[in-house]
Scaffold this motif. Sequence first.
Motif, mmCIF file in Angstrom:
data_model
loop_
_atom_site.group_PDB
_atom_site.id
_atom_site.type_symbol
_atom_site.label_atom_id
_atom_site.label_comp_id
_atom_site.label_asym_id
_atom_site.label_seq_id
_atom_site.Cartn_x
_atom_site.Cartn_y
_atom_site.Cartn_z
ATOM 1 N N MET A 182 -22.532 28.887 105.287
ATOM 2 C CA MET A 182 -22.831 28.173 103.862
ATOM 3 C C MET A 182 -23.379 29.700 103.826
ATOM 4 O O MET A 182 -24.489 29.903 102.942
ATOM 5 N N SER A 183 -23.531 30.508 105.278
ATOM 6 C CA SER A 183 -24.445 31.901 105.043
ATOM 7 C C SER A 183 -23.685 32.542 104.439
ATOM 8 O O SER A 183 -23.963 33.518 103.816
ATOM 9 N N ASN A 188 -24.902 27.723 99.931
ATOM 10 C CA ASN A 188 -25.365 27.366 98.553
ATOM 11 C C ASN A 188 -24.265 26.360 98.788
ATOM 12 O O ASN A 188 -23.586 26.079 99.344
ATOM 13 N N VAL A 189 -25.429 24.717 98.952
ATOM 14 C CA VAL A 189 -25.097 23.271 99.298
ATOM 15 C C VAL A 189 -23.736 23.312 98.274
ATOM 16 O O VAL A 189 -22.551 22.963 99.035
ATOM 17 N N ALA A 190 -24.135 23.717 97.623
ATOM 18 C CA ALA A 190 -22.339 22.671 96.140
ATOM 19 C C ALA A 190 -21.438 23.781 96.905
ATOM 20 O O ALA A 190 -19.702 23.116 96.726
ATOM 21 N N ALA A 191 -21.105 24.715 97.479
ATOM 22 C CA ALA A 191 -20.001 25.728 97.983
ATOM 23 C C ALA A 191 -19.359 25.106 99.224
ATOM 24 O O ALA A 191 -18.348 24.664 98.871
ATOM 25 N N LEU A 192 -20.402 24.351 99.644
ATOM 26 C CA LEU A 192 -20.005 23.699 101.098
ATOM 27 C C LEU A 192 -19.555 21.716 100.466
ATOM 28 O O LEU A 192 -18.057 21.024 100.630
ATOM 29 N N ILE A 193 -20.027 21.354 99.664
ATOM 30 C CA ILE A 193 -19.389 19.983 99.152
ATOM 31 C C ILE A 193 -18.310 19.820 97.843
ATOM 32 O O ILE A 193 -16.876 19.439 98.881
ATOM 33 N N ALA A 194 -17.776 22.047 97.142
ATOM 34 C CA ALA A 194 -16.435 21.941 97.199
ATOM 35 C C ALA A 194 -15.316 22.175 98.331
ATOM 36 O O ALA A 194 -14.038 21.476 97.965
ATOM 37 N N ALA A 195 -15.659 22.767 99.135
ATOM 38 C CA ALA A 195 -14.909 22.821 100.681
ATOM 39 C C ALA A 195 -14.390 21.650 100.706
ATOM 40 O O ALA A 195 -13.702 21.620 101.152
ATOM 41 N N MET A 196 -15.555 20.440 101.241
ATOM 42 C CA MET A 196 -15.312 19.214 101.827
ATOM 43 C C MET A 196 -15.070 18.043 101.238
ATOM 44 O O MET A 196 -13.468 17.855 101.439
ATOM 45 N N ARG A 197 -15.040 18.614 99.821
ATOM 46 C CA ARG A 197 -13.577 17.828 98.447
ATOM 47 C C ARG A 197 -12.401 18.212 98.713
ATOM 48 O O ARG A 197 -11.755 17.396 98.925
ATOM 49 N N ARG A 198 -12.074 19.355 98.557
ATOM 50 C CA ARG A 198 -11.066 20.684 99.124
ATOM 51 C C ARG A 198 -10.250 19.670 100.368
ATOM 52 O O ARG A 198 -9.055 19.529 100.448
ATOM 53 N N GLN A 199 -11.317 19.800 101.349
ATOM 54 C CA GLN A 199 -9.967 18.889 102.755
ATOM 55 C C GLN A 199 -10.331 17.313 102.113
ATOM 56 O O GLN A 199 -8.566 17.553 102.758
ATOM 57 N N ALA A 200 -11.049 16.687 101.517
ATOM 58 C CA ALA A 200 -10.607 15.631 101.662
ATOM 59 C C ALA A 200 -9.333 15.200 99.721
ATOM 60 O O ALA A 200 -9.013 14.320 100.288
ATOM 61 N N GLY A 201 -8.456 15.846 99.999
ATOM 62 C CA GLY A 201 -7.323 16.527 98.852
ATOM 63 C C GLY A 201 -8.024 16.178 97.516
ATOM 64 O O GLY A 201 -7.530 15.262 96.983
ATOM 65 N N GLY A 202 -9.023 15.944 97.428
ATOM 66 C CA GLY A 202 -9.787 15.673 95.975
ATOM 67 C C GLY A 202 -10.853 17.245 95.097
ATOM 68 O O GLY A 202 -11.035 18.028 95.342
#
Length: 202
Positions: A182-183, A188-202
Amino acid sequence: MILRRRFIVLAAAGLGSAWLGLPAAAGAQTADQAISFIRQTGNQLVAVANGPGSVEQRQEQLAAIIERAVDVDGIARFCLGRFVRVATPQQLQAYMQLFHHVLAISIAGHLGEYRGVGFTLGRTLPAEGSIAVDSTVTRPNNAPADVQWVVGLVDGQPKIQDVIAEGTSLRLTQRADYASYMSRNGYNVAALIAAMRRQAGG
């Protein structure tokens, strides 16, 4: 990047999962109950890892056990840390859903590394309203690992709330990784969510 490989392998190997800074557990549990819970859950996961069936079938079985045995929601909130308070309700909902999904697919994706896994249980210790159960985890071609499972009551049911591998809390480690990410991305919480979504393959 988002879920460390050591976190995944050690967390899934001994009981087969997450994570300190625990709230006091609701109600009370005994050391014998905590040991029984870890032994039962561990035996289930070892049976899946070493058992028959296709990889896909065993991955589904493993994911189901993790959902039952681990306080995934509590771990997810802890790992997000202070950003829980700044996330919008929509962001928090998306993050929680992704945390469940990413944890499950990450652990299940390393299923082949658990073949031959075993564990022995040791002493128990109080852990801030919870009970820590010592264990030694063994895997072929790997040195034995000391792993401690922190068990607390969630809605009256025992759940794993942290895994302390070789003295390191994996829940604290994951929280630090999220904070570091995040730092680097404007908090940006949205940036973390986007990274997790990429990791999830979606």
